[in-house]
Design a protein around this motif. Structure first.
Motif, PDB file in Angstrom:
ATOM      1  N   ASN A  31      56.835  18.550  46.776  1.00 50.25           N
ATOM      2  CA  ASN A  31      56.506  19.195  45.507  1.00 50.25           C
ATOM      3  C   ASN A  31      55.042  19.600  45.488  1.00 50.25           C
ATOM      4  O   ASN A  31      54.176  18.866  45.986  1.00 50.25           O
ATOM      5  CB  ASN A  31      56.783  18.250  44.335  1.00 50.25           C
ATOM      6  CG  ASN A  31      58.251  17.982  44.161  1.00 50.25           C
ATOM      7  OD1 ASN A  31      59.031  18.894  43.928  1.00 50.25           O
ATOM      8  ND2 ASN A  31      58.659  16.730  44.313  1.00 50.25           N
ATOM      9  N   ALA A  32      54.766  20.752  44.899  1.00 53.14           N
ATOM     10  CA  ALA A  32      53.393  21.232  44.735  1.00 53.14           C
ATOM     11  C   ALA A  32      52.899  20.819  43.351  1.00 53.14           C
ATOM     12  O   ALA A  32      53.635  20.923  42.362  1.00 53.14           O
ATOM     13  CB  ALA A  32      53.334  22.743  44.888  1.00 53.14           C
ATOM     14  N   TYR A  33      51.647  20.360  43.281  1.00 53.11           N
ATOM     15  CA  TYR A  33      51.021  19.937  42.029  1.00 53.11           C
ATOM     16  C   TYR A  33      49.665  20.606  41.873  1.00 53.11           C
ATOM     17  O   TYR A  33      48.970  20.854  42.861  1.00 53.11           O
ATOM     18  CB  TYR A  33      50.779  18.424  42.017  1.00 53.11           C
ATOM     19  CG  TYR A  33      52.018  17.591  41.844  1.00 53.11           C
ATOM     20  CD1 TYR A  33      52.424  17.166  40.577  1.00 53.11           C
ATOM     21  CD2 TYR A  33      52.786  17.218  42.933  1.00 53.11           C
ATOM     22  CE1 TYR A  33      53.556  16.397  40.406  1.00 53.11           C
ATOM     23  CE2 TYR A  33      53.924  16.443  42.773  1.00 53.11           C
ATOM     24  CZ  TYR A  33      54.298  16.034  41.510  1.00 53.11           C
ATOM     25  OH  TYR A  33      55.426  15.271  41.334  1.00 53.11           O
ATOM     26  N   ILE A  34      49.279  20.840  40.637  1.00 54.07           N
ATOM     27  CA  ILE A  34      47.901  21.214  40.327  1.00 54.07           C
ATOM     28  C   ILE A  34      47.239  19.976  39.737  1.00 54.07           C
ATOM     29  O   ILE A  34      47.848  19.273  38.919  1.00 54.07           O
ATOM     30  CB  ILE A  34      47.811  22.427  39.376  1.00 54.07           C
ATOM     31  CG1 ILE A  34      46.331  22.784  39.136  1.00 54.07           C
ATOM     32  CG2 ILE A  34      48.563  22.181  38.083  1.00 54.07           C
ATOM     33  CD1 ILE A  34      46.126  24.117  38.440  1.00 54.07           C
ATOM     34  N   MET A  44      45.426  27.859  29.381  1.00 53.19           N
ATOM     35  CA  MET A  44      46.040  29.107  29.842  1.00 53.19           C
ATOM     36  C   MET A  44      45.987  29.223  31.365  1.00 53.19           C
ATOM     37  O   MET A  44      45.414  30.153  31.935  1.00 53.19           O
ATOM     38  CB  MET A  44      45.335  30.296  29.203  1.00 53.19           C
ATOM     39  CG  MET A  44      45.981  31.610  29.494  1.00 53.19           C
ATOM     40  SD  MET A  44      47.526  31.727  28.658  1.00 53.19           S
ATOM     41  CE  MET A  44      47.389  33.387  28.094  1.00 53.19           C
ATOM     42  N   ILE A  45      46.617  28.262  32.047  1.00 57.56           N
ATOM     43  CA  ILE A  45      46.619  28.229  33.505  1.00 57.56           C
ATOM     44  C   ILE A  45      47.731  29.136  34.017  1.00 57.56           C
ATOM     45  O   ILE A  45      48.888  28.991  33.633  1.00 57.56           O
ATOM     46  CB  ILE A  45      46.831  26.793  34.027  1.00 57.56           C
ATOM     47  CG1 ILE A  45      45.776  25.844  33.455  1.00 57.56           C
ATOM     48  CG2 ILE A  45      46.792  26.750  35.540  1.00 57.56           C
ATOM     49  CD1 ILE A  45      46.281  24.918  32.433  1.00 57.56           C
ATOM     50  N   LEU A  46      47.366  30.062  34.881  1.00 58.23           N
ATOM     51  CA  LEU A  46      48.330  30.955  35.521  1.00 58.23           C
ATOM     52  C   LEU A  46      48.308  30.672  37.009  1.00 58.23           C
ATOM     53  O   LEU A  46      47.240  30.679  37.635  1.00 58.23           O
ATOM     54  CB  LEU A  46      47.981  32.415  35.269  1.00 58.23           C
ATOM     55  CG  LEU A  46      47.917  32.836  33.806  1.00 58.23           C
ATOM     56  CD1 LEU A  46      47.393  34.252  33.692  1.00 58.23           C
ATOM     57  CD2 LEU A  46      49.281  32.707  33.162  1.00 58.23           C
ATOM     58  N   ARG A  62      55.784  32.596  39.847  1.00 53.75           N
ATOM     59  CA  ARG A  62      54.732  32.535  38.823  1.00 53.75           C
ATOM     60  C   ARG A  62      55.007  31.376  37.882  1.00 53.75           C
ATOM     61  O   ARG A  62      56.143  31.123  37.515  1.00 53.75           O
ATOM     62  CB  ARG A  62      54.695  33.826  38.017  1.00 53.75           C
ATOM     63  CG  ARG A  62      54.285  35.026  38.822  1.00 53.75           C
ATOM     64  CD  ARG A  62      54.441  36.320  38.008  1.00 53.75           C
ATOM     65  NE  ARG A  62      54.066  37.470  38.787  1.00 53.75           N
ATOM     66  CZ  ARG A  62      54.878  38.115  39.606  1.00 53.75           C
ATOM     67  NH1 ARG A  62      56.117  37.706  39.769  1.00 53.75           N
ATOM     68  NH2 ARG A  62      54.459  39.176  40.273  1.00 53.75           N
ATOM     69  N   LYS A  63      53.938  30.698  37.478  1.00 54.09           N
ATOM     70  CA  LYS A  63      54.064  29.599  36.521  1.00 54.09           C
ATOM     71  C   LYS A  63      52.884  29.656  35.572  1.00 54.09           C
ATOM     72  O   LYS A  63      51.758  29.928  35.976  1.00 54.09           O
ATOM     73  CB  LYS A  63      54.093  28.264  37.244  1.00 54.09           C
ATOM     74  CG  LYS A  63      54.202  27.085  36.289  1.00 54.09           C
ATOM     75  CD  LYS A  63      54.884  25.935  36.926  1.00 54.09           C
ATOM     76  CE  LYS A  63      55.014  24.789  35.969  1.00 54.09           C
ATOM     77  NZ  LYS A  63      56.381  24.475  35.673  1.00 54.09           N
ATOM     78  N   LYS A  64      53.156  29.358  34.307  1.00 50.32           N
ATOM     79  CA  LYS A  64      52.104  29.314  33.289  1.00 50.32           C
ATOM     80  C   LYS A  64      52.128  27.946  32.626  1.00 50.32           C
ATOM     81  O   LYS A  64      53.187  27.422  32.296  1.00 50.32           O
ATOM     82  CB  LYS A  64      52.344  30.392  32.236  1.00 50.32           C
ATOM     83  CG  LYS A  64      51.358  30.339  31.096  1.00 50.32           C
ATOM     84  CD  LYS A  64      51.739  31.370  30.039  1.00 50.32           C
ATOM     85  CE  LYS A  64      51.008  31.090  28.763  1.00 50.32           C
ATOM     86  NZ  LYS A  64      51.780  30.431  27.756  1.00 50.32           N
ATOM     87  N   LYS A  91      47.380  31.179  43.923  1.00 46.90           N
ATOM     88  CA  LYS A  91      46.302  31.825  43.180  1.00 46.90           C
ATOM     89  C   LYS A  91      46.306  31.227  41.782  1.00 46.90           C
ATOM     90  O   LYS A  91      47.311  31.315  41.072  1.00 46.90           O
ATOM     91  CB  LYS A  91      46.503  33.336  43.124  1.00 46.90           C
ATOM     92  CG  LYS A  91      46.428  33.982  44.492  1.00 46.90           C
ATOM     93  CD  LYS A  91      46.635  35.472  44.412  1.00 46.90           C
ATOM     94  CE  LYS A  91      46.569  36.051  45.822  1.00 46.90           C
ATOM     95  NZ  LYS A  91      46.708  37.495  45.813  1.00 46.90           N
ATOM     96  N   VAL A  92      45.192  30.623  41.397  1.00 46.53           N
ATOM     97  CA  VAL A  92      45.107  29.895  40.133  1.00 46.53           C
ATOM     98  C   VAL A  92      44.001  30.489  39.269  1.00 46.53           C
ATOM     99  O   VAL A  92      42.867  30.641  39.727  1.00 46.53           O
ATOM    100  CB  VAL A  92      44.826  28.392  40.381  1.00 46.53           C
ATOM    101  CG1 VAL A  92      44.703  27.634  39.077  1.00 46.53           C
ATOM    102  CG2 VAL A  92      45.909  27.785  41.263  1.00 46.53           C
ATOM    103  N   SER A  93      44.344  30.806  38.035  1.00 47.46           N
ATOM    104  CA  SER A  93      43.369  31.270  37.041  1.00 47.46           C
ATOM    105  C   SER A  93      43.514  30.405  35.800  1.00 47.46           C
ATOM    106  O   SER A  93      44.632  30.032  35.434  1.00 47.46           O
ATOM    107  CB  SER A  93      43.616  32.733  36.661  1.00 47.46           C
ATOM    108  OG  SER A  93      43.529  33.558  37.787  1.00 47.46           O
TER     109      SER A  93
END
Length: 131
Positions: A31-34, A44-46, A62-64, A91-93
């Protein structure tokens, strides 16, 4: 006009790929985690992910997330092991207050494996981490 936009350096926000046991299906999953290891909340994480090689490209995921509290983490996606033969980009904003941050995290092909597992901040698990 592009020169007028200043995007500050991202620090203490990581992406980790973790190998963990799934109690429901009785399997070992990747699993990928931030991870937000900052002392402030992220808003507002994109997250946009994809994989690629010289002759293959995956679809874009894409995940928000509306908010990621300080010193916390959130699951992004389940990852199939076949993807590890590709370069995987995240890519994280996100915003902190009125300031936008942006960073691209790259897991190079074949770097996600059981031999590469290391301690992951805040999670008390082992995984592959990109800072």
């Amino acid at each position: 006009m592009k020169d007028d936009i200043i995007i500050p350096k991202v620090e203490n926000v990581y992406i980790a790929i973790v190998n963990e046991y799934n109690d429901i299906y009785k399997t070992q999953d990747w699993n990928a985690y931030i991870i937000n290891n900052k002392d402030v909340d992220l808003e507002m994480i994109l997250i946009v992910t994809s994989g690629y090689s010289e002759n293959k490209t995956t679809s874009v995921f894409r995940k928000k997330l509306d908010r990621l509290p300080k010193k916390s983490y959130a699951k992004i996606e389940l990852m199939q092991e076949e993807l590890f033969a590709l370069n995987n980009i995240f890519k994280v904003s996100f915003f902190v207050g009125n300031t936008m941050f942006d960073k691209t995290y790259l897991f190079r092909k074949n770097t996600i494996n059981l031999k590469a597992l290391r301690a992951v901040p805040l999670m008390d698990v082992k995984g592959v981490l990109v800072k």
